[in-house]
Design a protein around this motif. Structure first.
Motif, PDB file in Angstrom:
ATOM      1  N   GLN A 111       0.806  -1.209   0.000  1.00  0.00           N
ATOM      2  CA  GLN A 111       0.000   0.000   0.000  1.00  0.00           C
ATOM      3  C   GLN A 111       0.847   1.270   0.000  1.00  0.00           C
ATOM      4  N   ALA A 112       2.090   1.193   0.525  1.00  0.00           N
ATOM      5  CA  ALA A 112       2.961   2.370   0.380  1.00  0.00           C
ATOM      6  C   ALA A 112       3.261   2.542  -1.107  1.00  0.00           C
ATOM      7  N   GLU A 113       3.609   3.758  -1.483  1.00  0.00           N
ATOM      8  CA  GLU A 113       3.774   4.043  -2.914  1.00  0.00           C
ATOM      9  C   GLU A 113       4.829   3.126  -3.553  1.00  0.00           C
ATOM     10  N   TYR A 114       5.950   2.911  -2.831  1.00  0.00           N
ATOM     11  CA  TYR A 114       7.029   2.054  -3.360  1.00  0.00           C
ATOM     12  C   TYR A 114       6.638   0.580  -3.412  1.00  0.00           C
ATOM     13  N   GLU A 115       5.525   0.214  -2.764  1.00  0.00           N
ATOM     14  CA  GLU A 115       5.040  -1.168  -2.829  1.00  0.00           C
ATOM     15  C   GLU A 115       4.027  -1.356  -3.969  1.00  0.00           C
ATOM     16  N   LEU A 116       3.497  -0.219  -4.426  1.00  0.00           N
ATOM     17  CA  LEU A 116       2.444  -0.286  -5.441  1.00  0.00           C
ATOM     18  C   LEU A 116       2.994  -0.138  -6.856  1.00  0.00           C
ATOM     19  N   THR A 117       4.122   0.588  -6.993  1.00  0.00           N
ATOM     20  CA  THR A 117       4.639   0.925  -8.313  1.00  0.00           C
ATOM     21  C   THR A 117       6.099   0.527  -8.412  1.00  0.00           C
ATOM     22  N   GLY A 118       6.477  -0.138  -9.502  1.00  0.00           N
ATOM     23  CA  GLY A 118       7.876  -0.520  -9.703  1.00  0.00           C
ATOM     24  C   GLY A 118       7.972  -1.494 -10.839  1.00  0.00           C
ATOM     25  N   PHE A 119       9.051  -2.276 -10.867  1.00  0.00           N
ATOM     26  CA  PHE A 119       9.271  -3.227 -11.955  1.00  0.00           C
ATOM     27  C   PHE A 119       8.103  -4.193 -12.081  1.00  0.00           C
ATOM     28  N   PHE A 120       7.592  -4.659 -10.936  1.00  0.00           N
ATOM     29  CA  PHE A 120       6.411  -5.523 -10.918  1.00  0.00           C
ATOM     30  C   PHE A 120       5.611  -5.104  -9.685  1.00  0.00           C
ATOM     31  N   GLY A 121       4.654  -4.196  -9.890  1.00  0.00           N
ATOM     32  CA  GLY A 121       3.996  -3.495  -8.780  1.00  0.00           C
ATOM     33  C   GLY A 121       3.066  -4.364  -7.956  1.00  0.00           C
ATOM     34  N   ASN A 122       2.672  -3.806  -6.797  1.00  0.00           N
ATOM     35  CA  ASN A 122       1.692  -4.449  -5.921  1.00  0.00           C
ATOM     36  C   ASN A 122       2.263  -5.705  -5.252  1.00  0.00           C
ATOM     37  N   VAL A 123       3.538  -5.588  -4.883  1.00  0.00           N
ATOM     38  CA  VAL A 123       4.230  -6.753  -4.322  1.00  0.00           C
ATOM     39  C   VAL A 123       4.964  -6.375  -3.039  1.00  0.00           C
ATOM     40  N   VAL A 124       4.719  -7.122  -1.945  1.00  0.00           N
ATOM     41  CA  VAL A 124       5.670  -7.192  -0.827  1.00  0.00           C
ATOM     42  C   VAL A 124       6.072  -8.662  -0.699  1.00  0.00           C
ATOM     43  N   PHE A 125       7.389  -8.877  -0.553  1.00  0.00           N
ATOM     44  CA  PHE A 125       7.922 -10.246  -0.593  1.00  0.00           C
ATOM     45  C   PHE A 125       9.116 -10.287   0.340  1.00  0.00           C
ATOM     46  N   THR A 126       9.108 -11.184   1.300  1.00  0.00           N
ATOM     47  CA  THR A 126      10.248 -11.257   2.211  1.00  0.00           C
ATOM     48  C   THR A 126      10.851 -12.642   2.249  1.00  0.00           C
ATOM     49  N   ASN A 127      12.195 -12.665   2.413  1.00  0.00           N
ATOM     50  CA  ASN A 127      12.873 -13.929   2.690  1.00  0.00           C
ATOM     51  C   ASN A 127      14.017 -13.737   3.677  1.00  0.00           C
ATOM     52  N   GLY A 128      13.892 -12.690   4.553  1.00  0.00           N
ATOM     53  CA  GLY A 128      14.949 -12.502   5.536  1.00  0.00           C
ATOM     54  C   GLY A 128      14.529 -11.572   6.652  1.00  0.00           C
ATOM     55  N   HIS A 129      15.011 -11.852   7.851  1.00  0.00           N
ATOM     56  CA  HIS A 129      14.692 -10.999   9.002  1.00  0.00           C
ATOM     57  C   HIS A 129      15.718 -11.218  10.111  1.00  0.00           C
ATOM     58  N   ILE A 130      15.724 -10.264  11.076  1.00  0.00           N
ATOM     59  CA  ILE A 130      16.478 -10.385  12.322  1.00  0.00           C
ATOM     60  C   ILE A 130      15.439 -10.377  13.438  1.00  0.00           C
ATOM     61  N   VAL A 131      15.595 -11.249  14.418  1.00  0.00           N
ATOM     62  CA  VAL A 131      14.656 -11.276  15.554  1.00  0.00           C
ATOM     63  C   VAL A 131      15.345 -10.670  16.776  1.00  0.00           C
ATOM     64  N   LYS A 132      14.690  -9.671  17.383  1.00  0.00           N
ATOM     65  CA  LYS A 132      15.185  -9.040  18.620  1.00  0.00           C
ATOM     66  C   LYS A 132      14.068  -9.106  19.645  1.00  0.00           C
ATOM     67  N   GLY A 133      14.078 -10.103  20.487  1.00  0.00           N
ATOM     68  CA  GLY A 133      13.004 -10.254  21.479  1.00  0.00           C
ATOM     69  C   GLY A 133      11.676 -10.434  20.785  1.00  0.00           C
ATOM     70  N   ASP A 134      10.725  -9.526  21.081  1.00  0.00           N
ATOM     71  CA  ASP A 134       9.405  -9.625  20.451  1.00  0.00           C
ATOM     72  C   ASP A 134       9.403  -9.040  19.036  1.00  0.00           C
ATOM     73  N   GLN A 135      10.483  -8.326  18.681  1.00  0.00           N
ATOM     74  CA  GLN A 135      10.480  -7.599  17.404  1.00  0.00           C
ATOM     75  C   GLN A 135      11.120  -8.434  16.274  1.00  0.00           C
ATOM     76  N   ILE A 136      10.407  -8.495  15.144  1.00  0.00           N
ATOM     77  CA  ILE A 136      10.998  -9.093  13.932  1.00  0.00           C
ATOM     78  C   ILE A 136      11.300  -7.955  12.965  1.00  0.00           C
ATOM     79  N   GLN A 137      12.556  -7.776  12.648  1.00  0.00           N
ATOM     80  CA  GLN A 137      12.941  -6.757  11.663  1.00  0.00           C
ATOM     81  C   GLN A 137      12.966  -7.449  10.296  1.00  0.00           C
ATOM     82  N   VAL A 138      11.905  -7.210   9.556  1.00  0.00           N
ATOM     83  CA  VAL A 138      11.714  -7.910   8.284  1.00  0.00           C
ATOM     84  C   VAL A 138      12.222  -7.041   7.132  1.00  0.00           C
TER      85      VAL A 138
END
Lengths: 379, 379
Positions: free
Chosen positions: A324-351
């Motif tokens: 829904q953010a502008e950079y998530e809606l428009t680009g090479f292939f728009g309307n995409v959020v895709f993750t394959n990596g994160h850091i976990v800090k306690g309750d927080q996941i930094q995706v």
């Protein structure tokens, strides 16, 4: 020595001394806490490695911690500069040398209807060739290249069209990289290990075509390693999440489908695992991507049994993140959020995630918030 | 106890005392020595196990030797008796109970354009449900049921649409069965072992969707087991023959594509391994099937390096067997010869094969004759 038409890896354009306080942006419709500095990285931040080429997309990083820094293993997709009236694309030969194939755009045997694929006389090629570039950060926001850790380039005939979307897990002081090998013979999951991000040991293809989105669990359950993976079927079945077992990370068996697509929902067309599942008291928490038939990619969550992760305890009814953010809606292939990596800090996941197949962003999640959506009383 | 809607397995209609001398029929265009008694087995030779059903096809047997007899592990495909104006088909539930689903033939959401598949609201089902029936012979020609060795039935949700096309190899005094598990979540390779053809040990799915045509080598190369298998890809790649490695037969890795389809040839659309490769002085000899875009299935041969069977030394330019006998041209799915089992006697390979997806036949080959076509001077 391997001969490449790659340039030397340049130093980063990014300065390391920007110290921007982390800010969060909350948008409606999801529980993602996007950071204000998004997008963190975009194609223009780096120089292409191939001659006469541009970086078309920067996306879908694997994430790891190394020597006190956060590392991203970016997927960089390059494409030859296009001449008017022609279409050209890169292919690597068996000696790991890149060749540029060029066709007249009006060629009757050419099909250019998909931005990612070129079809010529029924044979498919990719418009871009991807490799994996490690970048580092002291604050998890500002990333820079490190000449001590050069890019990881495709190698061998089953990577002739590139390597993509790497997951990284650390087991027994080694980093284990699972990534997509792409060639004319198919798309499968490769496995590489490293201790120092300089010397890489290649272990071949661990899941044969058509397969991608492989996430190895960071610890054994009992005596067994587990991995999520995503085979695709041309007939019965579809693009579903499966689980497999191993004793040595090299050989895999006892494959089971654990999450299919769901008719009429946000994940009706395809689903695939994100990064390694996160161990919580309630179960293994897996953030996965789901797409609908309009190719809108959202994130959701699965909760898997701690002892037997082939048992699904809960699954997101609604996505936990919607483009829904502008950079998530428009680009090479728009309307995409895709993750394959994160850091976990306690309750927080930094995706870290790829947005619109073009830029790299970060959003944080609260584990408790996700578990609450999965385990609410009315389920 | 598992509850089935299966009938008791009846005794065979075949008499065991017919002693017909083996005769060969040579047809033009190939080097197959068909035996005169073909077809050896047809659907009418057995009674269906499901209530109100018929045996639609009898096909693609695994082959083994047990207690001095030749055994075939037939694939038997059954279908409910069809009522005019309706289409009905069997599906097994998670308790291994068969249910018959029935639809009006004119239903607008129904697609019946393929004889093997029923599509309803975009979800695919099979018209038939298959199981595996062992039959035995003293002469390799006349086969009969043995009540001591009942059929092997599908079990569990990944076999809800049946089990098909089993390869049998004997390693270390055990029989190892690799077969196709079919369900709505996909088509993959299952692995079962047995010592006595009564008690079966199930080892789950060893190659995930979409995969079939798995043939394990009958001995290790060095310290490693090898298997041929056939993943299918919906995008890049296709229906190609791959090889994989294992240390324990349960877990598999180092997957490589060794034989793709060949544009403009008899095997342009799909290829897949037959039974286990035959060890010869020149290399591992593998008889495989290849189909063109008209779904004409022929047999050809591959010669693989003895020490590293991922290296292809030679491949048939022309098929070694082409469907041309009447029973190979007409049937449930005509113009098909397909093998996944044989007995080797010196230079002679006694190949059992499915013809037109309906009947079971035998043809013999000479190993030397096949090798001559592969290793002729002009190659």
């Amino acid at each position: 020595m391997t001969k490449y038409y790659w340039h030397e890896s340049p130093n980063s354009n990014h300065s390391n001394d920007k110290k921007i306080a982390k800010m969060e942006i909350m948008l409606e419709n999801d529980i993602a806490h996007r950071i204000e500095q998004n997008p963190l990285l975009k194609p223009a931040d780096f120089s292409p490695l191939m001659e006469n080429s541009i970086i078309e997309c920067l996306l879908n990083p694997g994430v790891f911690e190394y020597e006190g820094r956060v590392g991203l293993l970016l997927r960089v997709a390059e494409r030859p500069v296009q001449k008017e009236g022609f279409v050209s694309f890169p292919v690597m030969d068996e000696n790991n040398t890149i060749h540029i194939l060029e066709f007249e755009e009006s060629h009757p045997d050419l099909d250019l209807s998909d931005a990612r694929v070129i079809s010529y006389k029924g044979k498919n090629y990719l418009t871009t060739l991807s490799y994996l570039k490690p970048v580092f950060s002291d604050d998890g926001i500002n990333f820079y290249e490190d000449p001590n850790h050069p890019p990881l380039l495709p190698e061998g005939k089953d990577e002739a069209y590139g390597i993509e979307d790497c997951r990284v897990v650390k087991i027994d002081d080694k980093f284990h990289l699972t990534y997509t090998k792409v060639s004319s013979t198919g798309v499968g999951v490769g496995y590489i290990s490293t201790s120092d991000w300089k010397n890489y040991e290649r272990h071949g293809m661990i899941f044969p075509a058509h397969n991608k989105d492989c996430a190895i669990f960071e610890e054994k359950c009992g005596e067994t390693y587990y991995a999520l993976h995503r085979p695709s079927s041309p007939e019965l079945g579809g693009n579903y999440i499966w689980i497999a077992e191993s004793k040595d990370l090299l050989h895999w068996g006892n494959h089971k489908c654990i999450a299919a697509t769901r008719q009429g929902k946000w994940d009706c067309a395809r689903v695939g695992a994100g990064a390694a599942p996160i161990k919580t008291e309630k179960g293994w928490l897996e953030i996965y991507h789901g797409a609908n038939y309009d190719h809108k990619y959202c994130l959701g969550a699965l909760l898997l049994d701690l002892e037997d992760p082939s048992i699904v305890l809960a699954r997101s009814e609604e996505p936990i993140m919607v483009p829904q953010a502008e950079y998530e809606l428009t680009g090479f292939f728009g309307n995409v959020v895709f993750t394959n990596g994160h850091i976990v800090k306690g309750d927080q996941i930094q995706v870290y995630y790829g947005a619109s197949d073009e830029v790299v962003c970060r959003t944080d999640f609260s584990i408790d918030e996700i578990l609450n959506t999965l385990l609410s009383d009315d389920k």
